[in-house]
Design a protein around this motif. Sequence first.
Motif, PDB file in Angstrom:
ATOM      1  N   THR A  33       0.849  -1.179   0.000  1.00  0.00           N
ATOM      2  CA  THR A  33       0.000   0.000   0.000  1.00  0.00           C
ATOM      3  C   THR A  33       0.890   1.236   0.000  1.00  0.00           C
ATOM      4  OG1 THR A  33      -1.942   1.049   1.011  1.00  0.00           O
ATOM      5  CG2 THR A  33      -0.228   0.243   2.520  1.00  0.00           C
ATOM      6  N   THR A  34       0.312   2.352  -0.354  1.00  0.00           N
ATOM      7  CA  THR A  34       1.022   3.632  -0.314  1.00  0.00           C
ATOM      8  C   THR A  34       0.297   4.540   0.660  1.00  0.00           C
ATOM      9  OG1 THR A  34       1.756   3.380  -2.600  1.00  0.00           O
ATOM     10  CG2 THR A  34       1.800   5.607  -1.683  1.00  0.00           C
ATOM     11  N   LEU A  35       1.052   5.118   1.589  1.00  0.00           N
ATOM     12  CA  LEU A  35       0.492   5.995   2.610  1.00  0.00           C
ATOM     13  C   LEU A  35       0.951   7.424   2.365  1.00  0.00           C
ATOM     14  CD1 LEU A  35       1.395   3.877   5.773  1.00  0.00           C
ATOM     15  CD2 LEU A  35      -0.710   3.769   4.426  1.00  0.00           C
ATOM     16  N   THR A  36       0.049   8.361   2.544  1.00  0.00           N
ATOM     17  CA  THR A  36       0.407   9.774   2.531  1.00  0.00           C
ATOM     18  C   THR A  36       0.773  10.150   3.962  1.00  0.00           C
ATOM     19  OG1 THR A  36      -1.093  10.202   0.696  1.00  0.00           O
ATOM     20  CG2 THR A  36      -0.421  12.111   2.018  1.00  0.00           C
ATOM     21  N   LEU A  37       2.011  10.588   4.167  1.00  0.00           N
ATOM     22  CA  LEU A  37       2.506  10.837   5.518  1.00  0.00           C
ATOM     23  C   LEU A  37       1.660  11.851   6.273  1.00  0.00           C
ATOM     24  CD1 LEU A  37       6.350  10.825   4.863  1.00  0.00           C
ATOM     25  CD2 LEU A  37       4.941   9.014   5.840  1.00  0.00           C
ATOM     26  N   ALA A  38       1.222  12.911   5.601  1.00  0.00           N
ATOM     27  CA  ALA A  38       0.436  13.948   6.275  1.00  0.00           C
ATOM     28  C   ALA A  38      -0.866  13.389   6.837  1.00  0.00           C
ATOM     29  CB  ALA A  38       0.160  15.098   5.319  1.00  0.00           C
ATOM     30  N   ASP A  39      -1.395  12.327   6.216  1.00  0.00           N
ATOM     31  CA  ASP A  39      -2.622  11.702   6.728  1.00  0.00           C
ATOM     32  C   ASP A  39      -2.419  11.136   8.127  1.00  0.00           C
ATOM     33  OD1 ASP A  39      -3.923  12.318   4.376  1.00  0.00           O
ATOM     34  OD2 ASP A  39      -3.865  10.256   3.587  1.00  0.00           O
ATOM     35  N   PHE A  40      -1.177  10.859   8.479  1.00  0.00           N
ATOM     36  CA  PHE A  40      -0.848  10.293   9.785  1.00  0.00           C
ATOM     37  C   PHE A  40      -0.091  11.298  10.650  1.00  0.00           C
ATOM     38  CE2 PHE A  40      -1.698   6.738   7.036  1.00  0.00           C
ATOM     39  CZ  PHE A  40      -2.499   5.937   7.839  1.00  0.00           C
ATOM     40  N   GLY A  41      -0.274  12.577  10.364  1.00  0.00           N
ATOM     41  CA  GLY A  41       0.311  13.632  11.191  1.00  0.00           C
ATOM     42  C   GLY A  41       1.809  13.805  11.031  1.00  0.00           C
ATOM     43  N   ILE A  42       2.375  13.283   9.953  1.00  0.00           N
ATOM     44  CA  ILE A  42       3.819  13.422   9.697  1.00  0.00           C
ATOM     45  C   ILE A  42       3.982  14.427   8.568  1.00  0.00           C
ATOM     46  CG2 ILE A  42       5.937  12.228   9.025  1.00  0.00           C
ATOM     47  CD1 ILE A  42       4.566   9.617  10.081  1.00  0.00           C
ATOM     48  N   ASP A  43       4.469  15.617   8.908  1.00  0.00           N
ATOM     49  CA  ASP A  43       4.552  16.674   7.895  1.00  0.00           C
ATOM     50  C   ASP A  43       5.955  17.259   7.752  1.00  0.00           C
ATOM     51  OD1 ASP A  43       4.711  18.060  10.252  1.00  0.00           O
ATOM     52  OD2 ASP A  43       2.877  19.223   9.955  1.00  0.00           O
TER      53      ASP A  43
END
Length: 188
Positions: A157-167
């Motif tokens: 899978t591919t995760l968008t970091l900002a979706d998990f509070g990583i910016d």
Amino acid sequence: MRLTILTPLLAALATAAPAQAEDYVIDTAHAFVQFRIQHLGYSWLHGRFNTFEGGFSYDENDPAAARVEVTIDTASLDTNHAERDKHLRSGDFLDVDAHPEARFVSTAYAENGDGSAKLEGNLTLNGVTRPVTLEVTAIGAGPDPWGGYRRGFHGTTTLTLADFGIDYDLGPAAREVELVLSVEGVRQ
């Protein structure tokens, strides 16, 4: 005469236990939770989590009833570079002191009929829970040399970091991370 033969057969069929899902414990010696992310758009940074546990349930007659649960020790992050790992464990990224575990719990599984499937579930990472979908391939199943039975899957899978509070800004090419779960389970 026919009725006499059929009656015990029908009674046996009526009381026979239906096929049930098989439960598997992930063999962490033969399983991997890995990731890769672009570094500034110039190269790929690869890493893994060394410590995790979990299991899954699978029924060949009812694949849609499959369940998966995996817990990852976020402090076990390993990119083969101690200083980088220390930074990735910090509040800039995974904040492992506040969030020592990441967890995936499945909500749905649908086979495509060609050995591939979609696994949906909730991923909790960095204190944030979001739905994710993994593209899954069945690797194989069968007996092992020690008298057990094993089953393996590979999921991405591919995760968008900002979706998990990583910016933390690593450049526009590094806003997503590819996650790979390669699991082999031992039937219980």
